[in-house]
Design a protein around this motif. Structure first.
Motif, PDB file in Angstrom:
ATOM      1  N   GLY A 173       9.460  25.388  38.500  1.00 45.24           N
ATOM      2  CA  GLY A 173       8.548  25.016  37.754  1.00 45.24           C
ATOM      3  C   GLY A 173       7.392  24.125  38.162  1.00 45.24           C
ATOM      4  N   GLU A 174       7.852  23.140  38.815  1.00 47.41           N
ATOM      5  CA  GLU A 174       6.837  22.146  39.450  1.00 47.41           C
ATOM      6  C   GLU A 174       6.053  22.808  40.460  1.00 47.41           C
TER       7      GLU A 174
ATOM      8  N   ASP B  92       0.407  28.306  35.002  1.00 44.26           N
ATOM      9  CA  ASP B  92       0.706  27.009  34.461  1.00 44.26           C
ATOM     10  C   ASP B  92       1.621  27.048  33.014  1.00 44.26           C
TER      11      ASP B  92
ATOM     12  N   ALA C 205       4.908  27.924  34.168  1.00 43.06           N
ATOM     13  CA  ALA C 205       5.771  26.931  34.803  1.00 43.06           C
ATOM     14  C   ALA C 205       6.259  25.846  33.652  1.00 43.06           C
ATOM     15  N   LYS C 206       5.338  25.739  32.593  1.00 41.14           N
ATOM     16  CA  LYS C 206       6.049  24.805  31.534  1.00 41.14           C
ATOM     17  C   LYS C 206       7.326  25.424  30.762  1.00 41.14           C
ATOM     18  N   ASN C 207       7.619  26.704  31.121  1.00 42.67           N
ATOM     19  CA  ASN C 207       8.867  27.167  30.457  1.00 42.67           C
ATOM     20  C   ASN C 207       9.914  27.481  31.670  1.00 42.67           C
ATOM     21  N   VAL C 208       9.546  26.859  32.753  1.00 40.23           N
ATOM     22  CA  VAL C 208      10.662  26.972  33.842  1.00 40.23           C
ATOM     23  C   VAL C 208      10.901  25.549  34.189  1.00 40.23           C
ATOM     24  N   SER C 209      12.159  25.292  34.224  1.00 40.14           N
ATOM     25  CA  SER C 209      12.586  23.942  34.308  1.00 40.14           C
ATOM     26  C   SER C 209      12.970  23.650  36.112  1.00 40.14           C
ATOM     27  N   GLY C 210      12.939  22.335  36.632  1.00 32.04           N
ATOM     28  CA  GLY C 210      13.219  22.108  37.931  1.00 32.04           C
ATOM     29  C   GLY C 210      12.285  22.353  39.061  1.00 32.04           C
TER      30      GLY C 210
END
Length: 266
Positions: free
Chosen positions: A215-216, A204, A207-212
């Motif tokens: 990341g979700e 996670d 994931a917080k540093n990956v958009s779109g």
């Protein structure tokens, strides 16, 4: 169908008897109980524990919002137990198949009339049951503590929280079982399992540093976030489905791994 169930029960009984007959398993359980008891006392009764913090604030007349001590304690304690289990579970799963490889009995297992699925499910049920046995004293600790609460703690919350802990354990043990089927080194199996689970535990953060959507998607794979949902009393069906998916994936990959060995021997 009944033959498969009896095969699963036979493997389950064999694995469970092996754990209860192993001095090493009792050492692991003893260390786990000692650490969990220490954390229990520290979180609840230490000078920096929840009870003393609330009592000190009331004595000093500090404005504090209403605090559900039992709920806060249960959440913090099971968060620690989840982290502690990350170190214990790879050790429990490391010998599920690695020892079979080392003793040269995996080939016999692979070519036996037992289906790979039945063997994998039976082994997983055995180790999950032994871990559940290790968790039982925690329930006794909590029952004693919660008996003094006013108003009484509703049993639904601790029940859901501990279901989350068992689902977390079953997921890790299932993945560890697959890794154990790939090597004859128990130590290497434990290390690789810990590395994999640690990655799924903190994914996670990535994931917080990956958009779109990516990341979700990564965020949904996190063991930590889904475990937190359950120990906070949130009946999140997506978290339960995720844990069940990890369990299924571990069993499926293990069965395929042993099937590949069976193909090599045929």
């Amino acid at each position: 169908m009944m033959i498969i169930i009896w095969n699963i029960l036979a493997i389950f009984r064999k694995e469970l008897q092996g754990y209860f007959a192993s001095p090493f398993a009792y050492v692991i359980a003893g260390v786990f109980w000692w650490l969990s008891g220490s954390f229990f006392v520290e979180i609840l009764l230490d000078q920096e524990g929840i009870i003393n913090q609330v009592a000190t604030a009331e004595q000093l007349g500090l404005p504090i919002p209403p605090v559900d001590v039992a709920y806060v304690f249960l959440r913090q304690f099971l968060e620690v137990m989840g982290s502690l289990s990350l170190f214990v579970l790879p050790i429990l799963s490391m010998g599920l198949y690695a020892e079979e490889r080392k003793r040269r009995t995996l080939e016999l297992l692979a070519t036996s009339p037992l289906t790979n699925w039945a063997v994998a499910v039976g082994k997983l049920l055995g180790v999950v049951t032994f871990y559940s046995f290790m968790v039982l004293p925690l329930l006794a600790y909590e029952a004693i503590a919660f008996s003094a609460t006013d108003p009484p703690v509703q049993p639904v919350l601790p029940l859901l929280a501990h279901v989350g802990l068992i689902l977390l354990a079953a997921s890790v043990l299932s993945l560890g079982m697959f890794i154990s089927s790939l090597t004859d080194s128990s130590i290497l199996s434990a290390i690789l399992t810990f590395a994999l689970v640690l990655g799924l535990w903190v994914i996670d953060l990535i994931a917080k540093n990956v958009s779109g959507p990516l990341g979700e998607a990564l965020g949904h794979l996190s063991l930590l976030e889904n475990y937190k949902n359950l120990i906070q009393g949130v009946l999140d069906t997506s978290s339960i489905i995720l844990f069940l998916s990890y369990i299924f994936i571990g069993i499926f990959l293990t069965a395929q791994s042993i099937d590949a060995l069976r193909f090599q021997r045929s």
